[in-house]
Design an enzyme around this catalytic site. Structure first.
Site, PDB file in Angstrom:
ATOM      1  N   SER A  48       2.933   1.837  -2.872  1.00 20.47           N
ATOM      2  CA  SER A  48       1.583   2.239  -4.084  1.00 20.47           C
ATOM      3  C   SER A  48       1.539   3.774  -4.248  1.00 20.47           C
ATOM      4  CB  SER A  48       0.374   1.685  -4.861  1.00 20.47           C
ATOM      5  OG  SER A  48      -0.558   1.597  -3.131  1.00 20.47           O
TER       6      SER A  48
ATOM      7  N   TYR B  61       0.697  -1.483  -0.002  1.00 13.31           N
ATOM      8  CA  TYR B  61       0.316  -0.173   0.165  1.00 13.31           C
ATOM      9  C   TYR B  61       0.860   0.889  -0.173  1.00 13.31           C
ATOM     10  CZ  TYR B  61      -3.549   4.078   1.170  1.00 13.31           C
ATOM     11  OH  TYR B  61      -3.919   4.923   1.719  1.00 13.31           O
TER      12      TYR B  61
END
Length: 259
Positions: free
Chosen positions: A159, A156
């Site tokens: 990204s 996460y």
């Protein structure tokens, strides 16, 4: 704000920040394409926009699928004749797990939804934004930008850091066409994103830290989608006409304490 008559695409608009942004933009006179994967949620957002006097077009698409995103952007332009604003908000938390427990396909799924999805959203919008200039706002996070203490959020956070780099590259590339690209980095916001979170074995890797009571310094509680929507509204408006390639944190000071 001088937004009346403009057209926006808002991804992840079925709930949370996306839904709040769509409603707020519509109240400023923007015609809004609301995009997401769940038709019922999109229709609910579109219905609220129309009940409040705005115009909305529900678009069912997966931001990680090129064919679907190209078709969705084309549908907006066919419907309203232009595209001025893009809010690339769709994303997932994905699997949060220690590195040795994180499967390659889980890494790929998070990166595709969050980073590839942002790329595709902006890529297919660019030719239409260039026609008259416009504004892009990308929803990143405090994670991967100022906060690195959420153990297990490797995919996460990667990204989200990638989204910031993408925005800066795109901002410079598109500046001569009067297309501004900025990033917002929310902290804890009261949304439904936890529905896309799959924590696994985090206690094995987490370094124990006890934060002070009320770890949201400014107000002592998480922010709201409506507060984030106000920041999006500012960044797509003429009030921010000289701002591009910039990330803005909206977290009540959370990342300053926890980072």
């Amino acid at each position: 704000m001088t937004l009346a008559g403009k057209v926006a695409l808002v991804t992840g608009a079925g709930s949370g920040i996306g839904a709040s942004a769509a409603r707020l933009l519509a109240r400023q006179g923007v015609q809004v394409g609301v995009l997401g994967k769940t038709e019922a949620r999109l229709q609910a957002t579109a219905t609220v926009v129309e009940q409040e006097g705005g115009q909305a077009l529900a678009l069912v698409a997966d931001v990680a699928e090129p064919v679907q995103m190209e078709a969705a952007v084309h549908q907006i332009v066919e419907h309203w004749g232009r595209l001025d604003i893009v809010v690339a908000n769709a994303g997932i938390n994905g699997v949060w797990a220690p590195l040795e427990d994180l499967e390659p396909e889980e890494w790929d799924r998070t990166l595709r939804a969050n980073l590839t999805g942002t790329f595709l959203t902006v890529k297919y919008a660019v030719p239409y934004l260039k026609r008259q200039g416009g504004a892009v706002v990308i929803t990143s996070s405090v994670n991967g930008t100022r906060n690195f203490s959420n153990t297990g959020a490797t995919a996460y956070s990667s990204s989200k850091a990638g989204q910031v780099a993408f925005a800066k590259m795109a901002a410079l590339e598109l500046a001569r066409d009067r297309v501004r690209v900025n990033v917002i980095c929310p902290g804890a916001i009261d949304t439904r994103i936890n529905e896309t979170t799959n924590p696994r074995h985090l206690d094995q890797a987490r370094i124990p830290v006890e934060f002070p009571e009320g770890w949201h310094p400014l107000r002592g509680e998480p922010g709201t989608s409506d507060q984030v929507a106000q920041l999006i509204l500012f960044l797509v408006s003429d009030a921010a006409e000289h701002i591009t390639g910039t990330e803005m944190w909206i977290d009540g000071g959370e990342s300053l304490l926890k980072g």
